[in-house]
Design a protein around this motif. Structure first.
Motif, PDB file in Angstrom:
ATOM      1  N   GLN A  85       0.822  -1.212   0.000  1.00  0.00           N
ATOM      2  CA  GLN A  85       0.000   0.000   0.000  1.00  0.00           C
ATOM      3  C   GLN A  85       0.854   1.259   0.000  1.00  0.00           C
ATOM      4  O   GLN A  85       0.494   2.257  -0.618  1.00  0.00           O
ATOM      5  CB  GLN A  85      -0.934  -0.021   1.216  1.00  0.00           C
ATOM      6  CG  GLN A  85      -2.038  -1.063   1.109  1.00  0.00           C
ATOM      7  CD  GLN A  85      -2.932  -1.117   2.337  1.00  0.00           C
ATOM      8  OE1 GLN A  85      -2.513  -0.761   3.442  1.00  0.00           O
ATOM      9  NE2 GLN A  85      -4.151  -1.580   2.166  1.00  0.00           N
TER      10      GLN A  85
ATOM     11  N   ARG B 219       1.921   1.937  -3.533  1.00  0.00           N
ATOM     12  CA  ARG B 219       0.791   2.467  -4.316  1.00  0.00           C
ATOM     13  C   ARG B 219       0.495   3.915  -3.938  1.00  0.00           C
ATOM     14  O   ARG B 219       0.186   4.748  -4.799  1.00  0.00           O
ATOM     15  CB  ARG B 219      -0.447   1.590  -4.093  1.00  0.00           C
ATOM     16  CG  ARG B 219      -0.299   0.163  -4.577  1.00  0.00           C
ATOM     17  CD  ARG B 219      -0.329   0.082  -6.098  1.00  0.00           C
ATOM     18  NE  ARG B 219      -1.697   0.171  -6.570  1.00  0.00           N
ATOM     19  CZ  ARG B 219      -2.094   0.846  -7.633  1.00  0.00           C
ATOM     20  NH1 ARG B 219      -1.217   1.548  -8.324  1.00  0.00           N
ATOM     21  NH2 ARG B 219      -3.350   0.847  -8.014  1.00  0.00           N
TER      22      ARG B 219
ATOM     23  N   LEU C 203       2.970  -1.170  -8.870  1.00  0.00           N
ATOM     24  CA  LEU C 203       3.378  -2.260  -7.990  1.00  0.00           C
ATOM     25  C   LEU C 203       3.048  -3.595  -8.631  1.00  0.00           C
ATOM     26  O   LEU C 203       1.892  -3.902  -8.910  1.00  0.00           O
ATOM     27  CB  LEU C 203       2.671  -2.159  -6.639  1.00  0.00           C
ATOM     28  CG  LEU C 203       2.891  -3.323  -5.665  1.00  0.00           C
ATOM     29  CD1 LEU C 203       4.347  -3.403  -5.228  1.00  0.00           C
ATOM     30  CD2 LEU C 203       1.956  -3.207  -4.461  1.00  0.00           C
TER      31      LEU C 203
ATOM     32  N   ARG D  71      -4.176  -4.445  -3.360  1.00  0.00           N
ATOM     33  CA  ARG D  71      -4.564  -3.918  -4.675  1.00  0.00           C
ATOM     34  C   ARG D  71      -3.376  -3.484  -5.536  1.00  0.00           C
ATOM     35  O   ARG D  71      -3.239  -2.300  -5.878  1.00  0.00           O
ATOM     36  CB  ARG D  71      -5.571  -2.777  -4.527  1.00  0.00           C
ATOM     37  CG  ARG D  71      -6.777  -3.186  -3.705  1.00  0.00           C
ATOM     38  CD  ARG D  71      -8.048  -2.492  -4.061  1.00  0.00           C
ATOM     39  NE  ARG D  71      -9.190  -3.206  -3.498  1.00  0.00           N
ATOM     40  CZ  ARG D  71     -10.437  -3.080  -3.910  1.00  0.00           C
ATOM     41  NH1 ARG D  71     -10.722  -2.265  -4.899  1.00  0.00           N
ATOM     42  NH2 ARG D  71     -11.404  -3.781  -3.361  1.00  0.00           N
ATOM     43  N   PRO D  72      -2.516  -4.423  -5.884  1.00  0.00           N
ATOM     44  CA  PRO D  72      -1.372  -4.078  -6.729  1.00  0.00           C
ATOM     45  C   PRO D  72      -1.799  -3.732  -8.150  1.00  0.00           C
ATOM     46  O   PRO D  72      -2.932  -4.017  -8.562  1.00  0.00           O
ATOM     47  CB  PRO D  72      -0.531  -5.359  -6.703  1.00  0.00           C
ATOM     48  CG  PRO D  72      -1.533  -6.447  -6.480  1.00  0.00           C
ATOM     49  CD  PRO D  72      -2.568  -5.861  -5.571  1.00  0.00           C
ATOM     50  N   SER D  73      -0.878  -3.163  -8.890  1.00  0.00           N
ATOM     51  CA  SER D  73      -1.131  -2.843 -10.296  1.00  0.00           C
ATOM     52  C   SER D  73      -1.053  -4.096 -11.157  1.00  0.00           C
ATOM     53  O   SER D  73      -1.685  -4.169 -12.220  1.00  0.00           O
ATOM     54  CB  SER D  73      -0.097  -1.828 -10.803  1.00  0.00           C
ATOM     55  OG  SER D  73       0.129  -0.801  -9.872  1.00  0.00           O
TER      56      SER D  73
ATOM     57  N   CYS E 250      -6.458  -4.594 -12.350  1.00  0.00           N
ATOM     58  CA  CYS E 250      -5.030  -4.898 -12.345  1.00  0.00           C
ATOM     59  C   CYS E 250      -4.701  -5.806 -13.521  1.00  0.00           C
ATOM     60  O   CYS E 250      -5.590  -6.427 -14.105  1.00  0.00           O
ATOM     61  CB  CYS E 250      -4.602  -5.560 -11.029  1.00  0.00           C
ATOM     62  SG  CYS E 250      -5.169  -7.257 -10.830  1.00  0.00           S
TER      63      CYS E 250
END
Length: 291
Positions: A157, A160, A166, A195-197, A245
């Motif tokens: 986080q 981000r 990320l 919530r990564p990219s 993502c």
């Protein structure tokens, strides 16, 4: 280029300028990883003079590559000022480069504030790759990852919040048959919170020079079979919340490929996994799998 030892890079950095700024991995205790076990890969940060010579080489011979990847295992361990100076040097001497990427572990991310990470972004760091491997605390402890699930979430986080792309890797099978379902479910929960990219899913390959490989040979660790691995992948994918993502299971270690975006491609991915479970998908032969 003054490369030393094995150079490991993410699949998406295949066309990048690989600039080795550290040798090995400062942690180097993960029981599944044999990448940096050779004596010549004892961890150290490379001398600025050597790095400068490699940048000069890239300036002359690597003008077609538009990205730079800072190797080896966790180059974010480089002190903030020194890393900022390095990034600024890359941008000054390789002005056509549009992004600098880097491996990082949660420990080194959490040593930096969001503001410090944002400074790195301003200096050109556009992507950080972090190895989660599992969201299951008992599995993380067993593989000596050096972080808890909550620490992984906080690190992700923070990246981000700094505005940096990320990419997070997960490892099918690393919980063994004992923790297979918990590993998949908890990894989905951690990823949904983080919530990564980008989510990159790999499949565990047991290596003779690792503690986990030796445990498997001794019978104290059992890797799930193909069906078990595919069920893990399905459980992980089905358990993710709806957030946007990239999702890739296209590494050389995987038996088949998934490559797309979530949540848009989730149904199609689940259908492919179900076909694999039923035997309707051609799988990569063992001899073609690799790291």
């Amino acid at each position: 280029m003054h490369y030393q030892g094995n150079i490991i890079r993410p699949p998406s950095e295949a066309n990048a300028i690989i600039l080795q700024v550290t040798v090995g991995c400062s942690h180097n205790r993960c029981t599944f990883c044999g990448a940096y076990r050779a004596p010549e890969q004892k961890f150290h940060i490379k001398d600025d003079r050597i790095i400068a010579e490699d940048i000069a080489f890239a300036a002359r011979y690597c003008r077609r590559q538009k990205t730079v990847f800072l190797a080896d295992g966790d180059a974010l361990i480089i002190p903030q000022k020194r890393l900022l100076d390095l990034c600024r040097k890359i941008r000054a001497e390789l002005p056509w480069v549009r992004r600098i990427s880097i491996y990082a572990n949660s420990r080194d991310i959490l040593k930096r504030t969001t503001q410090e990470l944002a400074e790195l972004k301003q200096a050109g760091v556009g992507r950080i790759y972090m190895g989660l491997e599992s969201g299951h605390d008992l599995t993380l402890q067993a593989i000596c990852k050096g972080a808890t699930a909550s620490e992984m979430i906080e690190a992700g986080q923070r990246v981000r919040e700094a505005g940096i792309f990320l990419s997070v890797t997960c490892l099918l099978g690393v919980g063994g048959t004992q923790f297979s379902r918990q590993h998949a479910e908890d990894t989905a929960t951690v990823l949904s919170t983080m919530r990564p990219s980008q989510i990159a899913v790999l499949t565990l390959m047991l290596l003779e020079n690792t503690e986990l490989g030796q445990a498997a040979a001794a019978g104290s660790f059992q890797l799930p079979d193909q069906v078990g691995l595919f069920r893990e992948l399905r459980t992980l994918l089905a358990g993710l919340e709806d957030f946007r993502c990239q999702f890739q299971a296209n590494h050389a270690s995987n038996y088949f490929t998934l490559d797309g975006r979530l949540p848009k491609d989730r149904k199609a991915f689940l259908a492919i996994i179900d076909q694999a479970l039923s035997g309707a998908v051609a799988l990569k032969p063992e001899g073609l799998r690799g790291l």
